[in-house]
Design an enzyme around this catalytic site. Structure first.
Site, PDB file in Angstrom:
ATOM      1  N   ASP A 135     -30.271 118.715  16.071  1.00 28.41           N
ATOM      2  CA  ASP A 135     -28.891 119.711  16.060  1.00 28.41           C
ATOM      3  C   ASP A 135     -27.678 118.943  16.201  1.00 28.41           C
ATOM      4  OD1 ASP A 135     -27.277 122.008  15.881  1.00 28.41           O
ATOM      5  OD2 ASP A 135     -28.210 123.022  17.580  1.00 28.41           O
ATOM      6  N   ASP A 180     -26.011 121.363   9.795  1.00 29.35           N
ATOM      7  CA  ASP A 180     -26.030 120.584  10.979  1.00 29.35           C
ATOM      8  C   ASP A 180     -27.258 120.779  11.768  1.00 29.35           C
ATOM      9  OD1 ASP A 180     -25.672 123.149  11.748  1.00 29.35           O
ATOM     10  OD2 ASP A 180     -23.883 122.907  13.170  1.00 29.35           O
ATOM     11  N   GLU A 181     -28.238 121.355  11.134  1.00 29.77           N
ATOM     12  CA  GLU A 181     -29.416 121.393  11.934  1.00 29.77           C
ATOM     13  C   GLU A 181     -30.945 121.412  11.015  1.00 29.77           C
ATOM     14  OE1 GLU A 181     -30.856 125.001  14.568  1.00 29.77           O
ATOM     15  OE2 GLU A 181     -28.996 125.498  13.427  1.00 29.77           O
TER      16      GLU A 181
END
Lengths: 424, 368
Positions: A45, A140-141
């Site tokens: 993350d 973003d993960e």
């Protein structure tokens, strides 16, 4: 086996000794081997991703509160706040005006989707150097299944550390990483020591890891479920574990069975890489069983509107619609239909679901209905039609409704049929 | 009911009407075939309530009457009967039919003929007659273009229209449209039209035998009956208004070309193998005397096909779902076809060379 630390009740006390400095991994737990029998899942993350990218590209912003989302005069909300901005109580989804009130000196920036997407691609490339099983959750993960990579690249924790180090070295960004035997635990772990943290969940100590966590942390527990659990004096995972499966299923339907498993750290969801494996779905368990077709159709409309919206948010179109119906006695049937053309429109998905519902017997009361979309594609090719049902108009209407929802929130505009009595 | 007959008598009847028997159904009686012995003929009926098939065969009737037997078991038995005189008798007071072929016999438990749906007789008021060859040809060249998707029922049917003493068939799934005219034998002054389920037309085509020379259509407001040889098929009509197909057929074009049917069909087939899964997109580029067909699948590879054409007008390019092209190329019988195009967003038209009575319109795919 190397020495094992465990992460348990006095989690915070334990963490307190580890300073979180930029570009420096805060290794909470060192374990060389997390068990042969388990899968090895890494959840990565990125820390305050959009804001961090902006700060990286504009060094003058480093150390300053940065809010990505748009101008504070606009009616939009915060997309990402840098850690410096978070100290002022600014968080995602907060109205920009409120963020400005809390920190007028913050730098407010518009969302540069293309830039974040490009950086996300670079990160993804680092991931695929270790395993093809990468499931991005957003820009973003991502989840990585490295079960099959350990012979080549070393243990899962060492892969995780390497990935973190490479993101720092090659992209000048920080990530928080969780390593565990399944997706649920890995995601929980990555969240525990943000920013720039790494948390490894020992498969032998899963319960000790989970028990002290609050129920809100459990995947699938939203505000409503949390409230109901609190009402039953269920605050932690340990409390949740004391409830029997039948009880949970009775209370929350399929979510209940899921909670039963998650409370024990069991989560078999595979890491799904690639578009083919991806699907978008939603299901609802009713407060009381339903047997009227009309009422079910209203629920299908609600589901269709919801999954179609998510489909459009992902900029995807679907070719296959599948309907799931669970009867009062938990018998479950699913039916799927592949459409003639890709669609991302509420109406098409609703129509297909209603057609599928007609193929299913409604002699018994129904406790759950779900719609899922498969065969997703990001193609924008459009097969043109004769005698069109004015699909261009429908597309324009849908875009307009989406724009209203983006600006004023999901509840701001809805179909009359979906108004609930209390809304009257 | 008691009759004497041969295996072939039974086999023909059973195989004909079995096509209407639904494979799965809510109504058990529909899984049966109605047998009726009368006037030295044995009448067979099968139906799924959408469509009914009747046929008859001469047999020796000893005692008139009727019975209903499970289509599956009865047809399996008939297929295996010996080639000898067969006696069929409904055991009085039961629903069981005894099928005797000396010295053996098989008894099948039947159902109550009273329960079998009555398919109304149609008035012979409005009838048209045409050659079966013409009828079959028309169905072959149009019915495939109808929609399979039941979302919009009208498009699962084929429009049958009489205009200027010609029969027209038009089918479309909104992405392509097939249009065919055929000569009828009877004169028919009234303008008439109806939407017939494509499935029924295909079934009728399949049931028509070599020796059946002409087919008669009996028309009513909500049903149509096809009569040929010893067989009749009745189908419900699809309610609703067929869209104005004439309006969407362009009357002019900017690019016109002539290409060999076989060469084009083969190039399309090969290109479609490499077309992106799901969308089946292939691209056609019309240049001077040459057509380039390309396709590209990120997973599988890509294809480049070049064929000779004779062309007039603008150079152009257009993308199609390859299935819509290969479908029509399978049913066109002339050696060459004409293709008319107007830019990459307007419908393309395909016609057999020197055959005025067929037209196929295909909508492009808008690509980015």
């Amino acid at each position: 086996m190397l020495k094992k630390f465990w992460i348990g009740k006095d989690l915070n006390k334990y963490f307190a000794g580890f300073p979180a400095k930029a570009n420096e991994c805060t290794v909470i737990k060192l374990s060389g081997d997390i068990g042969m029998e388990t899968r090895k899942i890494i959840h990565v993350d990125m820390d305050a991703f959009y804001a961090a990218v902006e700060q990286r590209d504009r060094p003058e912003l480093k150390g300053r509160p940065v809010v990505v989302g748009g101008s504070p005069q606009s009616r939009g909300v915060v997309s990402t706040a840098s850690y410096e901005a978070r100290k002022f109580g600014i968080h995602s989804a907060m109205p920009l005006a409120e963020a400005y009130r809390r920190c007028p000196s913050a730098v407010f920036l518009p969302v540069d989707g293309a830039k974040y997407k490009a950086v996300s691609k670079q990160i993804h490339k680092i991931f695929t150097g270790y395993t093809p099983l990468v499931e991005p959750l957003s820009l973003d993960e991502a989840f990585l299944d490295v079960s099959g990579s350990t012979l080549l690249f070393g243990s899962a924790p060492s892969i995780a550390r390497e990935i973190k180090a490479r993101i720092a070295a090659e992209l000048d960004l920080t990530a928080s990483v969780g390593v565990a035997g399944n997706k649920f635990l890995a995601k929980l772990a990555s969240d525990l020591r943000k920013p720039n943290g790494i948390v490894i969940v020992d498969p032998d100590r899963v319960q000790e890891f989970l028990d002290p966590l609050s129920v809100e942390r459990v995947w699938g527990v939203g505000i409503k479920t949390a409230q109901r659990l609190h009402g039953l004096n269920i605050k932690t995972v340990r409390d949740l574990r004391s409830l029997e499966e039948e009880r949970l299923a009775g209370l929350f339907g399929s979510l209940g069975s899921q909670l039963y498993l998650l409370a024990r750290g069991i989560d078999d969801r595979p890491v799904e890489s690639g578009r083919e494996a991806k699907s978008i779905g939603r299901e609802i368990t009713f407060d009381a069983d339903i047997r009227e077709r009309q009422a079910l159709e209203t629920i299908l409309l609600k589901l269709a509107v919801s999954v179609a919206r998510r489909l459009r948010q992902e900029a995807l179109k679907a070719r296959t619609v599948s309907l799931k119906i669970r009867y009062h006695d938990f018998r479950t049937v699913t039916r799927a239909r592949t459409l003639a053309a890709l669609t991302d429109l509420d109406q098409d998905i609703y129509q297909a679901a209603c057609d599928l519902l007609r193929e299913i017997s409604l002699r018994d009361p129904v406790r759950l209905a779900g719609i899922s979309l498969h065969n997703l594609s990001d193609q924008d090719d459009a097969q043109l039609s004769l005698f069109g049902e004015r699909s261009e108009e429908k597309e324009r209407l849908t875009r307009a409704i989406d724009a209203v929802k983006d600006k004023f929130g999901e509840g701001s505009i809805t179909r009359a049929r979906l108004l609930e009595p209390k809304d009257k | 009911m008691k009759i004497l007959c041969t295996r072939d008598n039974l086999l023909n009847g059973v195989q004909m009407v079995q096509r209407a028997v639904p494979s799965k159904n809510a109504l058990p009686i529909l899984s049966g075939i109605l047998l009726k012995a009368q006037n030295n003929r044995l009448y067979f009926t099968g139906t799924d309530l959408e469509m009914g098939i009747f046929c008859s065969t001469p047999v020796q009737v000893i005692e008139e009457g009727s019975a209903v037997l499970q289509a599956r078991i009865f047809s399996d038995l008939v297929r295996h009967l010996p080639d000898t005189t067969i006696e069929m008798e409904l055991i009085p007071g039961t629903k069981t039919v005894s099928i005797r072929y000396n010295p053996s016999e098989t008894s099948i438990n039947g159902m109550d003929p009273e329960e079998f749906p009555v398919i109304p007789e149609l008035d012979d008021n409005l009838t048209i007659r045409l050659r079966t060859q013409i009828f079959k040809h028309m169905v072959k060249q149009t019915a495939f273009a109808a929609a399979l998707d039941e979302n919009r029922p009208i498009f699962t049917g084929v429009l049958l229209a009489i205009e200027n003493s010609q029969l027209r068939m038009v089918a479309t799934d909104t992405h392509r449209l097939a249009y065919k005219t055929g000569v009828i034998e009877s004169t028919f002054e009234t303008a008439w039209q109806a939407i017939v389920p494509a499935k029924a037309l295909v079934e009728v085509s399949r049931l028509i035998k070599e020796e059946d020379e002409s087919i008669t259509l009996v028309l009513t407001d909500n049903q149509v009956l096809f009569r040929f040889g010893d067989t009749s098929v009745v189908s419900r009509l699809i309610e609703g208004q067929f869209p104005n197909y004439k309006q969407v057929i362009p009357s002019s074009c900017k690019t016109k070309l002539r290409v060999g049917t076989k060469a084009f069909a083969e190039a399309v087939e090969r290109a479609s193998l490499l077309a992106r899964e799901g969308s089946n997109i292939i691209k056609l580029k019309i240049q001077d005397n040459v057509m380039v067909i390309t396709s590209n699948s990120p997973d599988l590879g890509k294809s480049y096909e070049e064929i000779d054409i004779e062309n007039q007008g603008e150079e152009t390019q257009i993308a199609f779902n390859s299935r819509y092209l290969s479908d029509v190329l399978k049913v066109i019988e002339t050696d060459e076809i004409l293709i008319e195009l107007t830019g990459s967003l307007s419908p393309g038209i395909i016609r057999p060379l020197e055959a005025e009575n067929y037209l196929y319109l295909i909508l492009p795919v808008r690509t980015n």
